[in-house]
Motif scaffolding. Structure first.
Motif, PDB file in Angstrom:
ATOM      1  N   LEU A 260       0.830  -1.203   0.000  1.00 52.46           N
ATOM      2  CA  LEU A 260       0.000   0.000   0.000  1.00 52.46           C
ATOM      3  C   LEU A 260       0.866   1.255   0.000  1.00 52.46           C
ATOM      4  O   LEU A 260       0.581   2.222  -0.721  1.00 52.46           O
ATOM      5  CB  LEU A 260      -0.915  -0.019   1.229  1.00 52.46           C
ATOM      6  CG  LEU A 260      -2.043   1.006   1.291  1.00 52.46           C
ATOM      7  CD1 LEU A 260      -2.992   0.815   0.123  1.00 52.46           C
ATOM      8  CD2 LEU A 260      -2.786   0.888   2.616  1.00 52.46           C
ATOM      9  N   ARG A 264       0.854   3.963  -3.087  1.00 56.02           N
ATOM     10  CA  ARG A 264       0.380   5.289  -2.698  1.00 56.02           C
ATOM     11  C   ARG A 264       1.538   6.277  -2.533  1.00 56.02           C
ATOM     12  O   ARG A 264       1.307   7.432  -2.199  1.00 56.02           O
ATOM     13  CB  ARG A 264      -0.415   5.190  -1.387  1.00 56.02           C
ATOM     14  CG  ARG A 264      -1.682   4.361  -1.490  1.00 56.02           C
ATOM     15  CD  ARG A 264      -2.711   5.007  -2.386  1.00 56.02           C
ATOM     16  NE  ARG A 264      -3.866   4.163  -2.612  1.00 56.02           N
ATOM     17  CZ  ARG A 264      -4.926   4.085  -1.799  1.00 56.02           C
ATOM     18  NH1 ARG A 264      -4.952   4.812  -0.681  1.00 56.02           N
ATOM     19  NH2 ARG A 264      -5.936   3.303  -2.099  1.00 56.02           N
ATOM     20  N   ARG A 297      -5.277  -6.255  -2.811  1.00 55.72           N
ATOM     21  CA  ARG A 297      -4.256  -5.488  -3.529  1.00 55.72           C
ATOM     22  C   ARG A 297      -4.755  -5.063  -4.915  1.00 55.72           C
ATOM     23  O   ARG A 297      -4.445  -3.968  -5.368  1.00 55.72           O
ATOM     24  CB  ARG A 297      -2.960  -6.297  -3.637  1.00 55.72           C
ATOM     25  CG  ARG A 297      -2.447  -6.749  -2.277  1.00 55.72           C
ATOM     26  CD  ARG A 297      -1.049  -7.294  -2.307  1.00 55.72           C
ATOM     27  NE  ARG A 297      -0.700  -7.858  -1.008  1.00 55.72           N
ATOM     28  CZ  ARG A 297       0.535  -8.114  -0.608  1.00 55.72           C
ATOM     29  NH1 ARG A 297       1.553  -7.874  -1.410  1.00 55.72           N
ATOM     30  NH2 ARG A 297       0.767  -8.611   0.584  1.00 55.72           N
ATOM     31  N   MET A 300      -6.898  -2.118  -4.530  1.00 56.11           N
ATOM     32  CA  MET A 300      -6.158  -0.879  -4.277  1.00 56.11           C
ATOM     33  C   MET A 300      -5.623  -0.263  -5.571  1.00 56.11           C
ATOM     34  O   MET A 300      -5.431   0.953  -5.660  1.00 56.11           O
ATOM     35  CB  MET A 300      -4.990  -1.163  -3.318  1.00 56.11           C
ATOM     36  CG  MET A 300      -5.439  -1.512  -1.904  1.00 56.11           C
ATOM     37  SD  MET A 300      -6.306  -0.159  -1.107  1.00 56.11           S
ATOM     38  CE  MET A 300      -6.874  -0.975   0.394  1.00 56.11           C
ATOM     39  N   THR A 301      -5.386  -1.091  -6.564  1.00 54.96           N
ATOM     40  CA  THR A 301      -4.813  -0.607  -7.806  1.00 54.96           C
ATOM     41  C   THR A 301      -5.858  -0.438  -8.910  1.00 54.96           C
ATOM     42  O   THR A 301      -5.537  -0.037 -10.017  1.00 54.96           O
ATOM     43  CB  THR A 301      -3.729  -1.573  -8.309  1.00 54.96           C
ATOM     44  OG1 THR A 301      -4.286  -2.880  -8.447  1.00 54.96           O
ATOM     45  CG2 THR A 301      -2.564  -1.611  -7.346  1.00 54.96           C
TER      46      THR A 301
END
Length: 305
Positions: A260, A264, A297, A300-301
């Motif tokens: 993360l 980020r 994951r 998150m992307t």
């Protein structure tokens, strides 16, 4: 000549670590005995290695035979790890080999102590608990306080039993910690000497197979069955399987936070700071469980619409 000086220097460091066993730092320096042996094993051939370490072992024996035993004890996993480094094995394989060797040695020592020297682990743990509780008992007695403030005999016996049941967990975790610490120290040393030593994959890429979730569910079921069971075997599995799996989930959670932070573009110190509560607060391992069970994951992307 340069290599000769390096080998002599590391032999000197090995001797210093042996001598430090006579000091109050023995608990710390004993764990470092693996390091010089690995380095010497990699920078020397077999004959040169023996020429350098045998005099150190003689010094250890002259100090006290127990120090020779300690030197030999830590030399075995060091040699196995050293062979892995020479063969350019992956960092993970090297750590697993080192940890497995240390674990086998621990179990062998426990077996020899029990069979040959009638070592009673249960009585030993009971003695440790009694020694620990003695100052508290003396304080209560000297101040005229009620003995109800102290744990009962049944509570202390339960504590001893729980401690004994957790011994496999403690042995496995401590073995891996020693192997990991040794790798973390040795790798930059050998790399600085010009030797190619594989490193662990970045923390953001740490991933464990989804099968761990099924093992965890099995562990929970065993835990429920063993709760009211008198089976020592079931209780032993229950006391160790889920805690060991929680270690894997905590590692997975740490990997998730490093991932993360990477995507980020957080400051590099942030995932390290987050890793501390993950290790100190076991319930945070649930993040690792979710990361294994679900595509966190990928979420998150996933590009925002």
């Amino acid at each position: 000549m340069k290599s000769s000086w390096k080998s002599l220097a590391w032999t000197g460091i090995y001797i210093i670590l042996i001598l430090s066993l006579l000091t109050n730092l023995s608990l710390i320096t004993a764990l470092l005995l693996i390091v010089p042996v690995i380095v010497l094993f990699n920078i020397l051939d077999t004959k040169g290695f023996m020429i350098h370490v045998i005099p150190v072992w003689i010094v250890a024996f002259l100090i006290h035979p127990i120090y020779l035993l300690m030197a030999l004890y830590f030399a075995v996993p060091a040699i196995f790890m050293g062979r892995c480094y020479k063969r350019r094995a992956t960092a993970l394989r090297t750590i697993v080999v080192g940890a497995a060797t240390i674990l086998v040695e621990m179990l062998l020592l426990l077996f020899i102590g029990t069979v040959l020297f009638q070592f009673d682990l249960s009585q030993y743990m009971q003695d440790i608990v009694n020694i620990t509780m003695k100052p508290l008992q003396d304080m209560v007695a000297s101040n005229g306080l009620s003995t109800d403030l102290l744990p009962s005999t049944e509570d202390m016996s339960l504590l001893v039993d729980m401690t004994i049941q957790r011994i496999p967990y403690a042995l496995i975790v401590s073995s891996f910690l020693m192997a990991i610490i040794s790798h973390v120290i040795v790798r930059p040393i050998l790399s600085g000497m010009g030797y190619s030593v594989p490193k662990l994959i970045p923390a953001r890429e740490w991933r464990f197979p989804r099968s761990l979730i099924w093992y965890y569910l099995i562990g929970v079921v065993i835990d429920m069955i063993a709760y009211n069971s008198d089976s020592g075997y079931l209780n032993m599995i229950s006391a160790n399987l889920v805690p060991i799996l929680n270690v894997f989930f905590a590692i997975q959670a740490i990997g998730f936070f490093f991932y993360l932070a990477y995507i980020r573009k957080w400051h590099s110190i942030i995932p390290f700071l987050i890793a501390i509560p993950v290790l100190l607060f076991p319930p945070m391992a649930i993040i690792g469980i979710l990361d294994i069970a679900f595509p966190l994951r990928q979420l998150m992307t996933k590009p925002k619409r």
